[in-house]
Scaffold this active site. Structure first.
Site, PDB file in Angstrom:
ATOM      1  N   ARG A 169      -5.798 -43.859   3.260  1.00  0.00           N
ATOM      2  CA  ARG A 169      -5.977 -43.311   4.614  1.00  0.00           C
ATOM      3  C   ARG A 169      -4.997 -42.151   4.865  1.00  0.00           C
ATOM      4  O   ARG A 169      -3.833 -42.210   4.513  1.00  0.00           O
ATOM      5  CB  ARG A 169      -5.719 -44.415   5.649  1.00  0.00           C
TER       6      ARG A 169
ATOM      7  N   THR B 238       4.333 -36.674   8.261  1.00  0.00           N
ATOM      8  CA  THR B 238       4.283 -38.089   8.638  1.00  0.00           C
ATOM      9  C   THR B 238       4.058 -38.982   7.425  1.00  0.00           C
ATOM     10  O   THR B 238       3.545 -38.530   6.400  1.00  0.00           O
ATOM     11  CB  THR B 238       3.129 -38.325   9.643  1.00  0.00           C
TER      12      THR B 238
ATOM     13  N   THR C  84       5.746 -39.449  14.048  1.00  0.00           N
ATOM     14  CA  THR C  84       5.415 -38.210  13.329  1.00  0.00           C
ATOM     15  C   THR C  84       6.181 -37.036  13.916  1.00  0.00           C
ATOM     16  O   THR C  84       6.254 -36.897  15.139  1.00  0.00           O
ATOM     17  CB  THR C  84       3.909 -37.919  13.514  1.00  0.00           C
TER      18      THR C  84
ATOM     19  N   THR D  20       0.961 -36.336  18.054  1.00  0.00           N
ATOM     20  CA  THR D  20       1.425 -37.577  17.437  1.00  0.00           C
ATOM     21  C   THR D  20       0.702 -38.732  18.116  1.00  0.00           C
ATOM     22  O   THR D  20       0.196 -38.600  19.228  1.00  0.00           O
ATOM     23  CB  THR D  20       2.962 -37.729  17.547  1.00  0.00           C
ATOM     24  N   GLY D  21       0.671 -39.857  17.407  1.00  0.00           N
ATOM     25  CA  GLY D  21      -0.044 -41.008  17.944  1.00  0.00           C
ATOM     26  C   GLY D  21      -1.223 -41.356  17.054  1.00  0.00           C
ATOM     27  O   GLY D  21      -1.213 -41.040  15.865  1.00  0.00           O
TER      28      GLY D  21
ATOM     29  N   SER E 155       8.736 -43.286  10.083  1.00  0.00           N
ATOM     30  CA  SER E 155       7.384 -42.707  10.149  1.00  0.00           C
ATOM     31  C   SER E 155       7.241 -41.390   9.431  1.00  0.00           C
ATOM     32  O   SER E 155       6.179 -40.773   9.488  1.00  0.00           O
ATOM     33  CB  SER E 155       6.979 -42.454  11.599  1.00  0.00           C
TER      34      SER E 155
HETATM   35  N1  ASP Z   1      -0.565 -39.231  14.006  1.00  0.00           N
HETATM   36  C1  ASP Z   1      -0.034 -39.991  12.901  1.00  0.00           C
HETATM   37  C2  ASP Z   1      -1.160 -40.499  12.062  1.00  0.00           C
HETATM   38  O1  ASP Z   1      -2.158 -40.900  12.607  1.00  0.00           O
HETATM   39  C3  ASP Z   1       0.780 -41.157  13.315  1.00  0.00           C
HETATM   40  C4  ASP Z   1       1.806 -40.941  14.373  1.00  0.00           C
HETATM   41  O2  ASP Z   1       1.960 -39.889  14.932  1.00  0.00           O
HETATM   42  O3  ASP Z   1       2.489 -41.885  14.643  1.00  0.00           O
HETATM   43  O4  ASP Z   1      -1.014 -40.548  10.868  1.00  0.00           O
END
Ligand code: ASP
Length: 320
Positions: A209, A199, A181, A232-233, A79
């Site tokens: 994106r 990330t 991330t 994160t997320g 990631s």
């Molecule tokens: N927050 C990150 C994103 O949306 C992804 C992640 O943290 O897994 O790009």
């Protein structure tokens, strides 16, 4: 003493105390115990590197950049940086940002073939009058500043993408399938806060994106008077609530880092019922070294380093 005089004196004492507290909050000369907090357990690799910077009396910003670079260079992390899963067209596109104790910030989004986007983000902050550089412009800026082009698509990531394409017919999933991330925030010996975030974003995303991670106030925010936060997320949600800025504002209003993280997740829960099953995770660090962490669903972990010891902790979460 009459009642009026008593009230006046009490108010004056209160005002003096609150000024003293405020001065304490912005004192840059105390020697404080440094802390680093990082999303996920990759902090076990990154935090010790950042810790060394802090232990030597270095800046929180330098600690965060050094720590994040460890994960960016790790091909097994799917990631972040090299080894990150590509977009749905098979290109690894990276996002990163930094923010320092003075409120300066820099960011790159949708950058390709550059191993250390966090360092490019720092250069955007330090060498340009801008905050964001995107895509080919960000890459051009990196190359002009001595970075080299590298292939970041590992065999593992390529195979995962080919498998995904076969199964999903080029349609991006509705929920981000891959989280890891790295968001890192630190408090240095001078009592200053800074942060960095990096990330490869949502695996197999639509080309172009980018999520919250490079967006100041969404994936990272530092308010050196009160605290710092990172996320994160599912990035789209952090952007919709300006999550990390919100957390810093909550801390400014007197909430602890833990309360602030909980209230940010609760904000998503109340406002966006569709996101109640998604992974939405925040960590925060107060000016006084206290920390907080919270997520929407089970499974979020973070790594905290104090006094040279790093521990991975399971975060508490809202939807049980
Ligand atoms: N927050 C990150 C994103 O949306 C992804 C992640 O943290 O897994 O790009």
């Amino acid at each position: 003493m009459n009642r009026r005089k008593f009230i006046q004196q009490t108010l004056a004492a209160g005002a003096a105390l609150s000024v003293a507290n405020k001065l304490k909050a912005v004192s840059y000369t105390d020697t404080v115990n440094p802390v680093i907090i990082t999303t996920w357990n990759s902090g076990l690799k990154s935090n010790p590197v950042g810790w060394q910077v802090l232990a030597d009396g270095g800046r929180a910003l330098d600690a965060c950049e050094a720590g994040v670079k460890i994960v960016e260079a790790d091909p097994t992390d799917t990631s972040v940086g090299i080894g990150g899963f590509p977009d749905r067209d098979g290109h690894v596109t990276l996002d990163a940002c930094v923010m320092d104790e003075f409120g300066n910030c820099g960011s790159v989004v949708f950058i390709e073939d550059i191993l250390h986007p966090v360092s490019v983000a720092r250069l955007v902050m330090e060498k340009t009058p801008h905050v964001f550089l995107a895509g080919s412009g960000a890459q051009q800026f990196a190359l002009e500043n001595g970075f080299k082009k590298e292939n970041l698509l590992t065999d593992n990531a390529r195979n995962a993408w080919l498998k995904w394409k076969e199964e999903k017919n080029y349609i991006p999933s509705e929920h981000a399938p891959n989280h890891d991330t790295i968001g890192m925030i630190a408090l240095d010996k001078k009592g200053n806060l800074s942060g960095a975030c990096s990330t490869s974003g949502w695996a197999f995303k639509v080309r172009g994106r980018f999520g919250d991670s490079p967006v100041i106030g969404a994936g990272l925010f530092v308010d050196n008077e009160y605290g710092a936060a990172t996320a994160t997320g599912l990035g789209e949600v952090m952007i919709k609530i300006c999550g990390t800025h919100l957390i810093c504002e909550f801390m400014r209003m007197g909430q602890s880092p833990q309360q602030a993280c909980q209230n940010a997740v609760k904000r998503v829960y109340d406002k966006f019922p569709n996101y109640r099953k998604d992974q939405i995770c925040f960590i925060a660090l107060g000016k006084d070294g206290r920390h907080g962490a919270y997520s929407m669903t089970k499974g979020f972990q973070y790594t905290i380093t104090k006094e040279g010891e790093s521990v991975v902790i399971d975060s508490d979460y809202l939807v049980k």
